[in-house]
Design an enzyme around this catalytic site. Structure first.
Site, PDB file in Angstrom:
ATOM      1  CG  ASP A 269      -1.764   1.222   1.339  1.00  0.00           C
ATOM      2  OD1 ASP A 269      -2.665   1.372   0.503  1.00  0.00           O
ATOM      3  OD2 ASP A 269      -1.535   2.038   2.251  1.00  0.00           O
ATOM      4  CD  GLU A 304      -2.222   2.739  -3.360  1.00  0.00           C
ATOM      5  OE1 GLU A 304      -3.254   3.390  -3.574  1.00  0.00           O
ATOM      6  OE2 GLU A 304      -1.845   2.434  -2.217  1.00  0.00           O
TER       7      GLU A 304
END
Length: 592
Positions: A269, A304
């Site tokens: 993330d 990401e």
């Protein structure tokens, strides 16, 4: 050091400090804690205080007899604190920790699982608490055979590390080693992974290494040096990744998920917020540790990273397999909805042109100047393989970060959603669906949490203020703390006949992908993709591979200006050339 300038290395040392409590044999456990600035530490094991041994560098350790299931905590002079690396808790994030032996009893069939090639990935992202009415690993495992029959080859779990309360997205977790108890026990999570492997589904886990949540993150007081006072993220204090002990915390977590739980892939993330000035970036070590922990299994690594750094997924550099390609989503979303606020603004100027670039080259932003005052970002990406991009029409972010959690189908309509669905699943990039999308789900997916006061009130106010300035995203924001907001986000409760129709479409598309498109991808791309506009909202694309060509043309709001019928289409949706929303696809082997 910027991650794009990382050094490659064939190996990386295992974590030197194994955070938390692990069994070491003969019914004994080793307890370790890093608490710099403290002179002494005590282990509270089943209520009995035992002095820990200081190593003179802020570390404390102790070997002691114990049993799985025993409770323990650490006392640095201010009362008991849970283990920041607890594998489970005896209660909420403030309670004592519980000993877990992660040497799970795996079924014999697990020995036959070696993973899947990344090129075969068709991902379904899901939130465990909402995926089934029960919201547990055990209940989700029962749905895996149906997903496999549909053509799904991987599930991506939103973060499962324990967070405050019962409801939450998982990105505010504070105990990243402990599966959230509302979802089930550690053993039940392992059983879920085994059930997935038994039907040919890989399991990807979303992990958060860039920040901790706002309630229950005792690392702030146990080890203030874990954080960098001069480094901040949008979600809280930045982390001092240059510290060996901090790196060991992250790498121990990576090794645990891949080795002990046999997770097949990690999605990192907000990697752009993992800032590290070390000679070797911590994410390089994450990649190397994950693959080493896999013991020869296929282990997928996904980022990401909003910087669009092409070097991160360049096969010549190694490291990561792919990045989430939000550029594709933004271009398609703007073309179908006309939205032009916030991060959509640069993509609303020429959404068709941006979609064409995404289909031809992967990312849209490649360092070129962008309109609407946007800063230039990114690097050229046309040389990367198609598997370097995870494309999605919807994700938890792009739905849930809207004021009311609207799905694309609610904004653009049924025909637009079906056409976008076909384009996503037939294009050669790695496709990802968000739970319910495979069945044409219309229920929203809202932001929700279960914070105590005063954090609950602050979250409500912050959420409302965030959308007050957006005319397109504005309106009344559902109360993120209310259980009703959580329940309204639950999918799979709509018209069964309509869902069956969507599932039939998904099954047909994924069967074609598996039968005819995957062999093309596996053969390797040749030449430069040809993608061009055939109308104001129509596009035609051709990707050449060693084994043949994949050709797609799509109307995404208006018919093309001139359309010559294709013979022998492998898939046809609507009437291309006559309908505002339509798509044709054909695959041509090299020998034909």
């Amino acid at each position: 050091m910027d991650l794009s300038d990382r050094q490659s290395s064939p190996a990386v040392a295992a974590p030197t400090r194994v955070w938390g409590a692990v069994p070491i044999g003969d019914r004994r456990w080793r307890f370790e804690l890093w608490a710099p600035g403290h002179d002494r530490a005590a282990l509270l094991l089943q209520g009995r205080a035992l002095a820990m041994i200081a190593d003179g560098r802020g570390g404390f350790t102790l070997d002691a007899p114990a049993e799985a299931g025993d409770t323990y905590a650490f006392d640095l002079g201010d009362g008991p604190r849970p283990d920041p690396a607890a594998r489970a808790q005896a209660g909420d994030v403030h309670a004592a920790s519980r000993l877990v032996d992660t040497r799970f009893d795996w079924p014999a069939s697990e020995a036959q699982w070696h993973g899947r090639p990344w090129s075969e990935a068709v991902i379904l992202e899901l939130h465990l608490g909402l995926f089934t009415p029960e919201g547990t690993f055990a209940a989700a495992a029962k749905r895996l055979p149906g997903l496999a029959a549909l053509g799904i080859t991987a599930v991506e779990l939103m973060p499962v590390g324990q967070f405050t309360g019962d409801r939450g997205w998982g990105y505010d977790g504070v105990l990243p080693f402990a599966p959230h108890p509302a979802y089930g026990t550690p053993a039940e999570m392992a059983a879920f992974v085994a059930a997935a492997h038994a039907v040919g589904i890989a399991v990807i886990l979303d992990v958060v290494y860039n920040h901790f949540g706002p309630d229950g993150a005792y690392l702030h007081e146990i080890a203030p040096a874990f954080f960098d006072a001069d480094r901040h993220t949008p979600w809280g204090a930045g982390i001092a990744f240059e510290r060996p002990e901090v790196r060991d915390f992250v790498l121990s977590n990576v090794a645990m998920w891949v080795r002990d739980y046999r997770i097949d892939g990690l999605r990192i993330d907000a990697a752009h917020q993992i800032v590290d000035a070390s000679a070797r970036h911590v994410l390089d070590e994450v990649a190397l540790t994950a693959r080493s922990a896999g013991g020869g299994r296929e282990v997928w690594l996904i980022l990401e990273d909003e910087r669009n750094l092409a070097g991160l997924t360049d096969p010549q550099a190694g490291g990561f397999d792919a990045q989430w390609n939000d550029d594709y989503h933004h271009a398609l979303h703007c073309l179908l909805t006309g939205e032009d606020e916030g991060y959509y603004a640069p993509f609303a100027v020429d959404p068709l042109g941006d979609l064409i670039r995404a289909l031809a080259e992967g990312q849209v932003d490649q360092g070129q100047p962008r309109p609407a005052g946007a800063e230039a970002r990114g690097e050229p990406s046309a040389h990367l393989p198609v598997t370097a991009f995870v494309n999605a029409n919807q994700t938890h972010d792009q739905i849930g970060n809207r004021a009311r959690g609207d799905r694309l189908i609610a904004l653009a309509g049924e025909e637009a959603a079906r056409t976008a669905h076909a384009l996503l699943l037939l294009a050669p990039f790695v496709p990802m669906l968000f739970m319910g999308e495979e069945a044409g789900e219309t229920a929203p997916f809202c932001f929700f949490a279960d914070f105590p006061e005063p954090l609950a009130s602050a979250t409500r106010k912050g959420r409302a203020a965030e959308f007050a300035k957006f005319k397109g995203f504005g309106g009344e924001v559902p109360d993120p703390i209310a259980v009703e907001t959580f329940e309204m986000s639950r999918p799979y409760r709509g018209d069964p006949a309509r869902a069956a129709d969507w599932l039939a479409l998904t099954r047909e598309l994924l069967a074609l992908r598996a039968r005819a498109i995957l062999p093309l991808i596996a053969s390797g791309r040749t030449g430069v993709p040809e993608v061009l506009a055939t109308g104001s909202k129509a596009v035609e694309a051709c990707w050449d591979f060693a084994a043949g060509s994949l050709q797609i043309r799509a109307s995404l709001g208006t018919p093309p200006e001139a359309a010559v019928p294709w013979d022998n289409c492998d898939f046809r949706l609507g009437r291309y050339g006559a309908d505002a929303f339509a798509l044709d696809c054909r695959i041509r082997p090299t020998h034909s």
